[in-house]
Scaffold this motif. Structure first.
Motif, PDB file in Angstrom:
ATOM      1  N   LEU A 167       4.796   6.775   2.025  1.00 49.54           N
ATOM      2  CA  LEU A 167       4.621   5.478   2.692  1.00 49.54           C
ATOM      3  C   LEU A 167       4.640   4.381   1.633  1.00 49.54           C
ATOM      4  CD1 LEU A 167       1.612   6.293   5.071  1.00 49.54           C
ATOM      5  CD2 LEU A 167       4.014   6.153   5.727  1.00 49.54           C
ATOM      6  N   ASP A 168       5.315   3.300   1.921  1.00 46.48           N
ATOM      7  CA  ASP A 168       5.330   2.119   1.061  1.00 46.48           C
ATOM      8  C   ASP A 168       5.273   0.932   2.011  1.00 46.48           C
ATOM      9  OD1 ASP A 168       5.841   0.023  -0.656  1.00 46.48           O
ATOM     10  OD2 ASP A 168       7.260   1.151  -1.875  1.00 46.48           O
ATOM     11  N   LEU A 169       4.051   0.470   2.294  1.00 46.07           N
ATOM     12  CA  LEU A 169       3.812  -0.465   3.391  1.00 46.07           C
ATOM     13  C   LEU A 169       3.567  -1.871   2.859  1.00 46.07           C
ATOM     14  CD1 LEU A 169       1.292   1.808   5.364  1.00 46.07           C
ATOM     15  CD2 LEU A 169       3.781   1.748   5.577  1.00 46.07           C
ATOM     16  N   HIS A 170       4.330  -2.836   3.360  1.00 47.18           N
ATOM     17  CA  HIS A 170       4.082  -4.234   3.012  1.00 47.18           C
ATOM     18  C   HIS A 170       2.729  -4.649   3.590  1.00 47.18           C
ATOM     19  CE1 HIS A 170       8.694  -5.121   2.721  1.00 47.18           C
ATOM     20  NE2 HIS A 170       8.325  -4.089   2.013  1.00 47.18           N
ATOM     21  N   ARG A 171       2.054  -5.538   2.869  1.00 45.58           N
ATOM     22  CA  ARG A 171       0.730  -5.962   3.324  1.00 45.58           C
ATOM     23  C   ARG A 171       0.477  -7.418   2.970  1.00 45.58           C
ATOM     24  NH1 ARG A 171      -3.503  -4.089  -1.388  1.00 45.58           N
ATOM     25  NH2 ARG A 171      -3.365  -6.113  -2.381  1.00 45.58           N
ATOM     26  N   GLY A 206      -6.014  -4.576   7.009  1.00 44.69           N
ATOM     27  CA  GLY A 206      -5.310  -5.514   6.141  1.00 44.69           C
ATOM     28  C   GLY A 206      -3.922  -5.060   5.737  1.00 44.69           C
ATOM     29  N   VAL A 207      -3.522  -3.846   6.156  1.00 44.39           N
ATOM     30  CA  VAL A 207      -2.229  -3.296   5.735  1.00 44.39           C
ATOM     31  C   VAL A 207      -1.125  -3.788   6.667  1.00 44.39           C
ATOM     32  CG1 VAL A 207      -0.991  -1.220   5.056  1.00 44.39           C
ATOM     33  CG2 VAL A 207      -3.477  -1.274   4.929  1.00 44.39           C
ATOM     34  N   ASN A 243       0.869  -1.173   0.000  1.00 46.38           N
ATOM     35  CA  ASN A 243       0.000   0.000   0.000  1.00 46.38           C
ATOM     36  C   ASN A 243       0.906   1.222   0.000  1.00 46.38           C
ATOM     37  OD1 ASN A 243      -1.676  -2.223   1.159  1.00 46.38           O
ATOM     38  ND2 ASN A 243      -3.214  -0.620   1.078  1.00 46.38           N
ATOM     39  N   ARG A 244       0.691   2.097  -0.966  1.00 44.65           N
ATOM     40  CA  ARG A 244       1.638   3.196  -1.170  1.00 44.65           C
ATOM     41  C   ARG A 244       0.948   4.559  -1.091  1.00 44.65           C
ATOM     42  NH1 ARG A 244       4.486   1.581  -6.718  1.00 44.65           N
ATOM     43  NH2 ARG A 244       5.429   3.633  -6.396  1.00 44.65           N
ATOM     44  N   LEU A 245       1.622   5.500  -0.473  1.00 49.54           N
ATOM     45  CA  LEU A 245       1.227   6.909  -0.493  1.00 49.54           C
ATOM     46  C   LEU A 245       2.384   7.665  -1.146  1.00 49.54           C
ATOM     47  CD1 LEU A 245      -0.687   9.242   0.313  1.00 49.54           C
ATOM     48  CD2 LEU A 245       0.527   9.341   2.505  1.00 49.54           C
ATOM     49  N   PHE A 264      11.544   1.974  10.445  1.00 46.02           N
ATOM     50  CA  PHE A 264      10.415   1.125  10.059  1.00 46.02           C
ATOM     51  C   PHE A 264      10.941  -0.065   9.282  1.00 46.02           C
ATOM     52  CE2 PHE A 264       6.630   0.220   7.317  1.00 46.02           C
ATOM     53  CZ  PHE A 264       5.757  -0.116   8.346  1.00 46.02           C
ATOM     54  N   LYS A 265      10.528  -1.251   9.696  1.00 47.43           N
ATOM     55  CA  LYS A 265      11.099  -2.485   9.155  1.00 47.43           C
ATOM     56  C   LYS A 265      10.345  -3.003   7.933  1.00 47.43           C
ATOM     57  CE  LYS A 265      12.272  -7.219  10.594  1.00 47.43           C
ATOM     58  NZ  LYS A 265      12.235  -8.199  11.711  1.00 47.43           N
ATOM     59  N   HIS A 266       9.014  -2.916   7.947  1.00 54.19           N
ATOM     60  CA  HIS A 266       8.214  -3.609   6.934  1.00 54.19           C
ATOM     61  C   HIS A 266       7.746  -2.652   5.840  1.00 54.19           C
ATOM     62  CE1 HIS A 266       8.277  -7.245   9.319  1.00 54.19           C
ATOM     63  NE2 HIS A 266       7.941  -6.535  10.368  1.00 54.19           N
ATOM     64  N   GLY A 267       8.710  -2.063   5.136  1.00 54.86           N
ATOM     65  CA  GLY A 267       8.381  -1.152   4.060  1.00 54.86           C
ATOM     66  C   GLY A 267       9.310   0.041   4.060  1.00 54.86           C
TER      67      GLY A 267
END
Length: 703
Positions: free
Chosen positions: A328-332, A358-359, A305-307, A393-396
């Motif tokens: 933001l570039d969040l693994h999901r 779900g993110v 999920n990206r902003l 931040f680790k996951h993304g």
């Protein structure tokens, strides 16, 4: 009719009515705990049935069965269990009655239809019927047990018996189709709406941009200090600028469709915010940036999920597309559900980001490891006097922002400092009240509840322990935070089932709605209102229903600075048919439900025949699914189109497809390996093939 026969009819009739009610009670309680039909056989959705729906189902079966009993007794003029032959006829009549009542519940009511529950009523009533028949007929020496079941099998093999059994399976099949095929869901919803018309109101809709349709528009907004233009965000990654005064042709401002990957389920571009200084007069202080929230399904191993921030001051489309800077570039997880979506600048100048539960990747779920299930508040201007650097931040990837020093969780080690509020399931649409600065959130629920929340700094909104108005019992969170329930919540019906957060109207344009919160339901496309000053709302005012519904319904409710309230309707995934509508007085309304109907499919179209036609003539190259994965694909030396992708159908019109199929690739600028089919196939066969190919995205999405 003899008095004895009349007494028998009454006694047996009462027994049968008790039996059907008992079957309903048993069926309901059994399917709350167990699945009657295993998902391995038929995957049916989990459906919430409220107590009121349960009582309505029992009542409808009871009334339907009374009518069937009266009809049977008038036809045969003897009691149902007076002989073996009479019982078999009665049971066949019962099957027809059961199925007719089931279809009535499904198609003509707003009851939340649960195929498992309805099937259980049929099973338990049948078992009870057989037990009752065996006991009475054997006791009266009208039949033995072996004779009873032998006669039953023979009766099922008769014409009426076979028809009854086939008809008996129809509601189950429709329930399955309703949950797995968008087109069928839309057709069934149209039938339900026809049976349950909404009352006339003072409100309706007109096209805000006459004659203009979009490919699944999810949002229509104004930029700061620009009252002439609106920007429309399409789910497939395009942003158009439209002059609402001159009605000029929309200008494509951004196209990030190549960054989204496959757009299905709840994926796609869903949020858009303009920097407050987007149109600032002083060039040095101007920040012509937009912030787009979207999903990226391309990576293997994890999705994101990206902003991303884009600079719309760049001259060319290519330059604007390439101006992206990650925020933001969040693994999901890979399901594609519960992404949240809204991004809004608050009156304090900070950016608020709504994220669904779900993110998160599978390995991380805590509020310290992830950003999910809440509202973030970040400083994209990176003002060091007001904000701190973000934590690692680790996951993304996180970049190009800082964290405001007055965020509520600064100093806590178990909650990331970006959070403003927690405990939301899927906050898809948020907005600020321009008068009070209150933050309103439409939180999309699961199988039972939808919520409207008034979000405050540092509060927890009870998910996942509590949704809707369930009794709390215990504290809703384990973080020691104050928890808060919704201002308004509603339970799912057959088609009120997905809330779309809206706006508080402060404009005199709608004097009757001054100070009211206006919101929608995506599935039913209904628009509602309640007093925004209330902190607990039980009932809302129905305003109007838009022209498209089910999966094509309302995707946003926004308000322009001039006061106009706009809604976007998604329309079809395979072609541009979504619209930007304006809420208006009924006397000004120009949009009717008929405008949202799909293109008529020819009456002689047979999908099974056309599927076979495709498999014989097309599948060797294009694949059985139409996705280009075929035995010959590797040997052709050309890239084959993916007919199952909505992106293909967005870029390719029906006219273009017809031309290629008729004339072949050589005459249409495509590969000469594509032969011309004109003359080999009949015109109606080619037309039907195009209809079939256009249906493939929905089939691929669900199967």
């Amino acid at each position: 009719m003899q008095k004895n026969q009349m007494s028998q009819m009454i006694v047996y009739g009462i027994l049968q009515l008790v039996m059907i009610v008992l079957a309903g009670i048993l069926g309901f309680h059994f399917t709350r705990e167990y699945s009657l039909i295993p998902k391995a056989i038929i995957h049916l959705p989990d459906v919430y049935v409220s107590h009121s729906d349960y009582i309505q189902v029992l009542t409808i079966f009871f009334i339907g069965y009374i009518l069937q009993l009266i009809a049977s007794n008038l036809i045969y003029k003897q009691a149902a269990f007076s002989s073996l032959k009479r019982f078999m006829n009665e049971y066949i009549h019962y099957l027809f009655a059961y199925t007719t009542v089931s279809l009535y519940i499904f198609l003509a009511t707003t009851i939340n239809y649960d195929p498992q529950f309805i099937a259980a009523v049929g099973l338990f009533s049948t078992v009870l019927y057989w037990i009752l028949g065996v006991i009475i007929l054997v006791h009266n020496k009208e039949s033995g047990v072996a004779q009873f079941f032998g006669t039953l099998i023979k009766r099922f093999l008769s014409v009426s018996g076979v028809l009854a059994l086939v008809y008996f399976l129809v509601p189950l099949g429709l329930g399955k189709a309703f949950s797995s095929d968008r087109d069928i869901a839309n057709k069934i919803t149209q039938v339900r709406i026809w049976f349950n018309p909404v009352a006339e109101t003072d409100w309706g809709f007109k096209n805000f941009i006459p004659g203009q349709v979009f490919h699944q528009p999810v949002l229509a907004k104004q930029a700061p200090d620009d009252d002439n233009n609106i920007y429309v965000l399409e789910r497939f990654g395009k942003i158009y600028k439209i002059n609402a005064v001159t009605e000029a042709k929309p200008e494509l401002m951004l196209d990030i469709s190549s960054e989204l990957g496959e757009v299905e389920v709840e994926n796609g571009a869903v949020g858009l915010a303009f920097h407050p200084a987007f149109n600032f007069n002083h060039t040095d202080s101007r920040k012509p940036y937009i912030y787009v929230y979207f999903t990226d399904t391309r990576p293997t191993g994890y999705q994101r999920n990206r902003l991303t921030r884009y600079d719309l001051s760049q001259q060319s489309l290519e330059e604007r597309n390439n101006s992206g800077q990650t925020v933001l570039d969040l693994h999901r997880e890979d399901s594609g559900f519960h992404n949240g979506g809204s991004v809004e600048f608050g009156p304090d100048g900070f950016l608020y980001v709504a994220l669904g539960e779900g993110v998160h990747p599978k390995v991380a779920k805590s509020y310290q490891e992830t950003m999910r299930s809440g509202i973030l508040r970040i400083d994209v201007d990176m003002n060091e006097e007001l904000s701190n650097p973000a934590q690692p931040f680790k996951h993304g990837v996180i970049a190009n922002y800082m964290v405001p020093k007055d965020n509520p969780f600064i100093g806590r080690e178990d909650i990331r400092h970006e959070y403003w509020a927690l405990g939301l399931r899927n906050p898809f649409r948020i907005s600020f009240d321009v008068e009070t600065n209150d933050l309103w959130v439409g939180d999309v629920g699961s199988t039972v509840w939808e919520e409207i929340n008034l979000v405050e700094k540092g509060f927890h909104y009870e998910f996942p322990k509590i949704e809707g108005d369930n009794d709390k019992g215990t504290q809703a969170n384990d973080l020691g935070l104050p928890d808060k329930g919704p201002v308004y919540t509603y339970q799912h019906t057959a088609y009120d089932r997905a809330v779309i957060g809206g706006v508080v109207n402060r404009s005199d344009n709608y004097d009757q709605l001054k100070g009211k919160y206006i919101f929608a339901d995506n599935y039913s496309a209904k628009i509602f209102a309640f007093d925004a000053a209330s902190r607990k709302v039980e009932n809302v005012e129905f305003l109007a229903r838009a022209n498209q519904y089910a999966q094509r319904g309302v995707s946003s409710v926004t308000q322009l600075r001039g006061g106009e309230i706009l809604i976007t309707t998604l329309g079809a995934a395979s072609e541009p048919s979504g619209e930007v509508l304006q809420l208006v007085k009924a006397s000004e309304a120009t949009v009717t439900v008929e405008e949202g109907k799909e293109e008529e499919i020819p009456k002689d179209y047979d999908e099974q025949i056309t599927s076979a036609l495709f498999n014989v003539n097309c599948a060797r190259c294009h694949g059985v699914k139409g996705d280009g994965d075929s035995p010959d694909a590797a040997h052709l030396g050309v890239a084959l189109p993916d007919f199952t992708s909505p992106l293909y159908h967005f870029k390719t019109s029906k006219k273009q497809m017809l031309e290629v199929v008729n004339k072949g690739g050589a005459q249409t600028g495509k590969s000469p390996l594509m032969p011309p089919w004109q003359g080999f196939l009949k015109p109606h066969e080619i037309e039907h093939l195009i209809i079939y190919i256009e249906s493939l995205p929905a089939k691929h999405h669900h199967h």
